[in-house]
Every structure is written in structure tokens, then in C-alpha cells.
Design a protein around this motif. Structure first.
Motif, PDB file in Angstrom:
ATOM      1  N   GLY A 171       0.776  -1.229   0.000  1.00 39.92           N
ATOM      2  CA  GLY A 171       0.000   0.000   0.000  1.00 39.92           C
ATOM      3  C   GLY A 171       0.809   1.281   0.000  1.00 39.92           C
ATOM      4  N   THR A 172       2.047   1.237   0.472  1.00 42.84           N
ATOM      5  CA  THR A 172       2.893   2.427   0.465  1.00 42.84           C
ATOM      6  C   THR A 172       4.323   2.032   0.114  1.00 42.84           C
ATOM      7  N   MET A 173       5.076   3.011  -0.356  1.00 44.48           N
ATOM      8  CA  MET A 173       6.494   2.773  -0.668  1.00 44.48           C
ATOM      9  C   MET A 173       7.262   2.441   0.611  1.00 44.48           C
ATOM     10  N   SER A 174       6.909   3.130   1.698  1.00 43.38           N
ATOM     11  CA  SER A 174       7.597   2.890   2.970  1.00 43.38           C
ATOM     12  C   SER A 174       7.369   1.470   3.460  1.00 43.38           C
ATOM     13  N   ALA A 175       6.138   1.008   3.395  1.00 44.94           N
ATOM     14  CA  ALA A 175       5.831  -0.353   3.839  1.00 44.94           C
ATOM     15  C   ALA A 175       6.508  -1.382   2.942  1.00 44.94           C
ATOM     16  N   ALA A 176       6.529  -1.109   1.642  1.00 43.48           N
ATOM     17  CA  ALA A 176       7.216  -2.012   0.716  1.00 43.48           C
ATOM     18  C   ALA A 176       8.706  -2.035   1.019  1.00 43.48           C
ATOM     19  N   GLY A 177       9.258  -0.874   1.308  1.00 40.71           N
ATOM     20  CA  GLY A 177      10.672  -0.787   1.649  1.00 40.71           C
ATOM     21  C   GLY A 177      11.009  -1.615   2.875  1.00 40.71           C
ATOM     22  N   LYS A 178      10.141  -1.573   3.872  1.00 40.12           N
ATOM     23  CA  LYS A 178      10.364  -2.378   5.081  1.00 40.12           C
ATOM     24  C   LYS A 178      10.334  -3.862   4.744  1.00 40.12           C
ATOM     25  N   THR A 179       9.391  -4.269   3.920  1.00 42.61           N
ATOM     26  CA  THR A 179       9.297  -5.679   3.510  1.00 42.61           C
ATOM     27  C   THR A 179      10.541  -6.096   2.742  1.00 42.61           C
ATOM     28  N   LEU A 180      11.025  -5.207   1.880  1.00 43.88           N
ATOM     29  CA  LEU A 180      12.177  -5.506   1.028  1.00 43.88           C
ATOM     30  C   LEU A 180      13.519  -5.165   1.680  1.00 43.88           C
TER      31      LEU A 180
END
Length: 58
Positions: free
Chosen positions: A20-29
Motif C-alpha cells: 500500500g505504500t512505498m515505505s511499507a514495501a521498503g520495510k518488507t524488502l
């Protein structure tokens, strides 16, 4: 030679869409949101379409 889609960029797009967000994706990645954004920008340029609506938080 034709340019091929980087599958890492596709994977990043899928994770960003799910998160849902770039920040959340960044945390996952385990990457900064700016790296996620650059990956999506590369994919958008390759495909010639906008894939994500970006909203800057101030």
C-alpha cells in the motif's frame, strides 16, 4: 537488442501494491522507500504507463 523488463522491478511493484505504500514495501524488502520508488519509476518508463500514484507527505 531490445530492453527486457527487470523482474526485480516487477517484484517490487507487486510488493508495493500489496503493502500500500512505498515505505511499507521498503520495510518488507529491507530497502529505503526511495529505492522502491526508483524501481517503480524504471518499470513505469519501460512500460510507458503510470503504475503508482505518489503522494508526498510533508
Amino acid at each position: 537488442m531490445p530492453h527486457h523488463i527487470d523482474l526485480n522491478d516487477v517484484r517490487t511493484f507487486v510488493i508495493a501494491a500489496q503493502a500500500g505504500t512505498m515505505s511499507a514495501a521498503g520495510k518488507t524488502l529491507h530497502q529505503p522507500a526511495s529505492t522502491v520508488s526508483r524501481s517503480l519509476t524504471r518499470l513505469e518508463k519501460h512500460l510507458g504507463v503510470l503504475l503508482a500514484h505518489r503522494v508526498r507527505k510533508d
